[in-house]
Scaffold this active site. Structure first.
Site, mmCIF file in Angstrom:
data_model
loop_
_atom_site.group_PDB
_atom_site.id
_atom_site.type_symbol
_atom_site.label_atom_id
_atom_site.label_comp_id
_atom_site.label_asym_id
_atom_site.label_seq_id
_atom_site.Cartn_x
_atom_site.Cartn_y
_atom_site.Cartn_z
ATOM 1 C CG ASP A 70 -2.657 4.000 6.443
ATOM 2 O OD1 ASP A 70 -2.710 3.351 5.375
ATOM 3 O OD2 ASP A 70 -3.385 4.967 6.685
ATOM 4 C CB SER A 117 5.291 5.182 4.012
ATOM 5 O OG SER A 117 5.727 6.268 4.814
ATOM 6 C CG HIS A 158 -0.555 6.637 4.470
ATOM 7 N ND1 HIS A 158 -1.923 6.784 4.414
ATOM 8 C CD2 HIS A 158 -0.118 7.508 5.406
ATOM 9 C CE1 HIS A 158 -2.291 7.708 5.296
ATOM 10 N NE2 HIS A 158 -1.214 8.164 5.905
ATOM 11 C CG ASN A 179 -1.780 1.234 1.331
ATOM 12 O OD1 ASN A 179 -2.439 1.583 0.352
ATOM 13 N ND2 ASN A 179 -1.805 1.911 2.471
HETATM 14 C C1 GRF Z 1 -2.475 8.962 -3.029
HETATM 15 O O1 GRF Z 1 -2.084 10.134 -2.344
HETATM 16 C C2 GRF Z 1 -2.232 7.749 -2.163
HETATM 17 O O2 GRF Z 1 -1.072 7.854 -1.388
HETATM 18 C C3 GRF Z 1 -3.441 7.742 -1.282
HETATM 19 O O3 GRF Z 1 -4.510 8.109 -2.131
HETATM 20 C C4 GRF Z 1 -3.998 8.907 -3.207
HETATM 21 C C5 GRF Z 1 -4.408 8.216 -4.474
HETATM 22 O O4 GRF Z 1 -4.106 8.981 -5.600
HETATM 23 N N1 GRF Z 1 -3.594 6.469 -0.629
HETATM 24 P P1 GRF Z 1 -4.173 8.321 -7.048
HETATM 25 O O5 GRF Z 1 -5.552 7.707 -7.206
HETATM 26 O O6 GRF Z 1 -3.081 7.309 -7.146
HETATM 27 O O7 GRF Z 1 -3.978 9.486 -7.988
#
Ligand code: GRF
Length: 221
Positions: A152, A143, A116, A114
């Site tokens: 997370d 991360s 974050h 994942n």
């Molecule tokens: C990103 O900031 C990711 O870290 C978070 O949600 C956002 C998703 O953006 N979990 P995208 O759909 O990849 O443009």
């Protein structure tokens, strides 16, 4: 369960929104030397913008909308059945806004990643950028971690840092962090796909030699 070395790893990406991280993985994986290929994109939202973008690139897409299923268990069972069909080596959550159950994670433990948008373990969960600004942080970042049952919270594979600048808003900070997300996720996927980093006994163990590392510092600092 960890990822074994060998041929190109099969990757399924989970999204809920625009999918810019998914697109950065897809574009990196077009390099013949990249150790993984994106074989499918799955969303929990039929209207997720990333689905059409993935389909336009010839990637198989499917959506599993929660309200079409009677329970979280039934929803996840349908997704797990699709994964049984796709046989991925690695699952990348990229803006997938739904918590996976312990049972789901156990089926694929050590193989789910994942991203974050914070320097974990700081600011897990929602409103990450707002909270980093309120805390008076001078650095932010992202991360990529292995997914475990707590949100997370899994072992960290790669991180990138960016500065927080005077006058930043959650929106300007999110945009700056997103630029390094697009480099960090492909880096982390490479490390896992090559077996340089694996999850063992709840930790991210690195077998990386030489300069391979999970650290990126934005040149803007
Ligand atoms: C990103 O900031 C990711 O870290 C978070 O949600 C956002 C998703 O953006 N979990 P995208 O759909 O990849 O443009």
């Amino acid at each position: 369960m960890s990822v074994t070395a060998g041929a190109k790893k099969r990757v399924v990406v989970f999204i809920s929104g625009g999918g810019s991280n998914m697109l950065s993985l897809v574009s990196t994986a077009t390099d013949p030397d990249f150790p993984a290929e994106i074989i499918a994109v799955i969303s929990d939202k039929a209207e997720a913008g990333g689905l059409a973008k993935a389909a336009a690139l010839g990637i198989a897409t499917s959506s599993f909308v929660r309200r079409d299923f009677q329970s979280k268990e039934a929803h996840e069972a349908a997704i797990l059945a699709e994964l049984d069909r796709l046989q991925p080596d690695i699952i990348c959550l990229a803006g997938y806004m739904r918590l996976l159950s312990a049972a789901f994670i156990q089926r694929h433990e050590g193989r789910i990643l994942n991203i974050h948008p914070s320097l974990l373990p700081l600011f897990p969960g929602l409103n990450t950028h707002q909270r980093a600004l309120e805390a008076g942080m001078k650095l932010a970042g992202c991360s990529v971690h292995f997914v475990t049952e707590a949100m997370d919270d899994g072992p960290i594979i790669a991180q990138a840092a960016v500065p927080i600048l005077a006058g930043d808003t959650p929106e300007t900070l999110a945009a700056r962090v997103l630029t390094v997300e697009h480099k960090t996720y492909p880096l982390a996927l490479r490390l896992v796909a090559e077996g340089q980093v694996e999850m063992k006994e709840g930790r991210a163990v690195s077998h990386a030699v030489g300069e391979a590392s999970g650290t990126l510092i934005s040149p803007a600092i």
